[in-house]
Design a protein around this motif. Structure first.
Motif, PDB file in Angstrom:
ATOM      1  N   ARG A 114       0.836  -1.207   0.000  1.00 20.58           N
ATOM      2  CA  ARG A 114       0.000   0.000   0.000  1.00 20.58           C
ATOM      3  C   ARG A 114       0.868   1.252   0.000  1.00 20.58           C
ATOM      4  O   ARG A 114       0.750   2.136   0.847  1.00 20.58           O
ATOM      5  CB  ARG A 114      -0.950   0.009   1.194  1.00 20.58           C
ATOM      6  N   ALA A 115       1.748   1.332  -1.009  1.00 19.80           N
ATOM      7  CA  ALA A 115       2.651   2.473  -1.121  1.00 19.80           C
ATOM      8  C   ALA A 115       1.901   3.783  -1.300  1.00 19.80           C
ATOM      9  O   ALA A 115       2.437   4.859  -1.011  1.00 19.80           O
ATOM     10  CB  ALA A 115       3.615   2.259  -2.281  1.00 19.80           C
ATOM     11  N   ASP A 116       0.652   3.704  -1.777  1.00 22.62           N
ATOM     12  CA  ASP A 116      -0.129   4.922  -1.982  1.00 22.62           C
ATOM     13  C   ASP A 116      -0.527   5.591  -0.681  1.00 22.62           C
ATOM     14  O   ASP A 116      -0.961   6.746  -0.674  1.00 22.62           O
ATOM     15  CB  ASP A 116      -1.385   4.603  -2.800  1.00 22.62           C
ATOM     16  N   LYS A 117      -0.377   4.889   0.442  1.00 24.36           N
ATOM     17  CA  LYS A 117      -0.747   5.440   1.747  1.00 24.36           C
ATOM     18  C   LYS A 117       0.404   6.197   2.396  1.00 24.36           C
ATOM     19  O   LYS A 117       0.213   6.869   3.409  1.00 24.36           O
ATOM     20  CB  LYS A 117      -1.202   4.320   2.685  1.00 24.36           C
ATOM     21  N   PHE A 118       1.615   6.083   1.841  1.00 25.95           N
ATOM     22  CA  PHE A 118       2.780   6.732   2.424  1.00 25.95           C
ATOM     23  C   PHE A 118       2.970   8.132   1.836  1.00 25.95           C
ATOM     24  O   PHE A 118       2.615   8.396   0.689  1.00 25.95           O
ATOM     25  CB  PHE A 118       4.054   5.907   2.175  1.00 25.95           C
ATOM     26  N   GLY A 119       3.562   9.005   2.624  1.00 27.84           N
ATOM     27  CA  GLY A 119       3.941  10.314   2.134  1.00 27.84           C
ATOM     28  C   GLY A 119       5.202  10.218   1.289  1.00 27.84           C
ATOM     29  O   GLY A 119       5.916   9.209   1.310  1.00 27.84           O
ATOM     30  N   LEU A 120       5.498  11.282   0.562  1.00 27.14           N
ATOM     31  CA  LEU A 120       6.652  11.268  -0.340  1.00 27.14           C
ATOM     32  C   LEU A 120       7.957  11.148   0.438  1.00 27.14           C
ATOM     33  O   LEU A 120       8.880  10.436   0.027  1.00 27.14           O
ATOM     34  CB  LEU A 120       6.652  12.533  -1.194  1.00 27.14           C
ATOM     35  N   ALA A 121       8.048  11.843   1.572  1.00 30.62           N
ATOM     36  CA  ALA A 121       9.258  11.752   2.391  1.00 30.62           C
ATOM     37  C   ALA A 121       9.424  10.332   2.938  1.00 30.62           C
ATOM     38  O   ALA A 121      10.544   9.804   2.991  1.00 30.62           O
ATOM     39  CB  ALA A 121       9.193  12.765   3.534  1.00 30.62           C
ATOM     40  N   GLN A 122       8.319   9.702   3.333  1.00 24.37           N
ATOM     41  CA  GLN A 122       8.389   8.318   3.817  1.00 24.37           C
ATOM     42  C   GLN A 122       8.879   7.377   2.729  1.00 24.37           C
ATOM     43  O   GLN A 122       9.740   6.519   2.970  1.00 24.37           O
ATOM     44  CB  GLN A 122       7.003   7.864   4.300  1.00 24.37           C
ATOM     45  N   LEU A 123       8.322   7.520   1.531  1.00 30.45           N
ATOM     46  CA  LEU A 123       8.739   6.659   0.419  1.00 30.45           C
ATOM     47  C   LEU A 123      10.232   6.816   0.141  1.00 30.45           C
ATOM     48  O   LEU A 123      10.938   5.834  -0.110  1.00 30.45           O
ATOM     49  CB  LEU A 123       7.930   7.006  -0.838  1.00 30.45           C
ATOM     50  N   HIS A 124      10.704   8.050   0.197  1.00 27.98           N
ATOM     51  CA  HIS A 124      12.121   8.309  -0.064  1.00 27.98           C
ATOM     52  C   HIS A 124      13.000   7.664   1.006  1.00 27.98           C
ATOM     53  O   HIS A 124      14.037   7.061   0.703  1.00 27.98           O
ATOM     54  CB  HIS A 124      12.359   9.812  -0.129  1.00 27.98           C
ATOM     55  N   GLN A 125      12.589   7.792   2.264  1.00 31.57           N
ATOM     56  CA  GLN A 125      13.374   7.209   3.356  1.00 31.57           C
ATOM     57  C   GLN A 125      13.334   5.680   3.326  1.00 31.57           C
ATOM     58  O   GLN A 125      14.355   5.016   3.533  1.00 31.57           O
ATOM     59  CB  GLN A 125      12.841   7.712   4.703  1.00 31.57           C
TER      60      GLN A 125
END
Length: 305
Positions: A41-52
């Protein structure tokens, strides 16, 4: 869940080094042996979270992979699609800053002068927001009421009828070219432009003709603006200099200029017409600079008390 389970089994069969964990790893846990991450569920993460999270793998010399799993691409929200698109595009070293800017534009910045943590900056963009704020603060410091209906930072239009750019074979990095374009466009003094010119030549060598024209355009823009010039159209055989209404220059100086130079004429109340054949863009730019300097120093407007 079934699709995720199938992917996990494939990874195990291929002996990938998987790390099973929660989002706690985004705080900076270092697991060099992990080379694959699957985000459910990558769509639930924020952009900063995805990057980290993406940065938790590939921390050794082995090729790493990050799989972003979503239930249905067509059913994603607009912001979720923007986040996933940004994280896929920004995969080069040092792209963290650009991701932060994307995140800021997607979510909207908070109120600089208020308490809200989110706002509508995305409607106008981060750069324009800052320019509007700076203009308002400068007006208030000068004792003037900000004019919200007037155009913001109306720039002088310069057309030398020649290519004005940094060629790709001269400066190959597109992000670097855009950075120089922005710095030149926001330069307010000839000293700033000269400093940029020195930096460009130092990094890439002697300027090609197109780059020299680019520098001439911005140097002329900076020189012409204090005279109230709104447009310079410099063709090889004819140059037109258009002034704003009530420019800060002495009308007598204009009359003396016209009387001394037969090739310079007054076209209407706000335009000087220079009839002279100049094939090179740098010569046309120099001609305009000479004409403006011959008008003397522009007068300065006094701010009301």
């Amino acid at each position: 869940e079934r699709e995720l389970e199938k992917v996990m089994k494939d990874f195990v069969a291929q002996r990938y080094n998987l790390l099973l964990c929660s989002t706690i790893i985004e705080t900076g846990i270092d697991v060099p042996t992990a080379n694959t991450i699957v985000m459910a569920r990558a769509d639930k993460f924020g952009l900063a979270q995805l990057h980290q999270l993406r940065g938790r793998v590939g921390r050794s010399h082995h090729q790493a992979y990050a799989y972003l799993m979503v239930p249905d691409i067509e059913g994603l929200t607009k912001q979720a699609s923007q986040r996933l698109e940004a994280i896929q595009q920004m995969e080069e070293l040092g792209s963290g800053f650009y991701l932060a800017m994307h995140d800021l534009e997607i979510r909207g910045t908070g109120e600089v002068l208020g308490e809200n943590q989110s706002g509508n900056m995305m409607e106008i963009g981060f750069q324009l927001y800052n320019e509007m704020l700076n203009e308002a603060v400068s007006s208030l410091k000068a004792g003037r009421e900000p004019d919200l209906l007037s155009p913001l930072n109306v720039s002088t239009e310069i057309n030398l009828h020649a290519p004005a750019l940094l060629p790709s074979d001269y400066c190959g990095d597109v992000h670097l070219r855009l950075s120089f374009y922005k710095k030149l466009a926001t330069a307010k003094t000839t000293d700033q432009i000269d400093a940029l010119l020195e930096e460009i030549v130092d990094r890439f060598g002697k300027l090609p003709a197109q780059a020299q024209t680019l520098i001439d355009v911005h140097r002329l823009r900076v020189i012409a603006k204090p005279y109230g010039v709104v447009k310079v159209d410099a063709a090889p055989t004819l140059i037109n200099i258009t002034f704003k209404k009530d420019p800060p220059i002495d009308a007598i100086a204009i009359m003396h200029l016209i009387q001394k130079n037969k090739h310079i004429k007054l076209a209407g109340n706000d335009k000087l017409r220079i009839e002279r054949e100049l094939k090179e863009p740098k010569d046309r730019a120099q001609m305009v600079r000479d004409v403006l300097r011959s008008l003397g120093q522009p007068t300065t407007e006094t701010a009301p008390a």
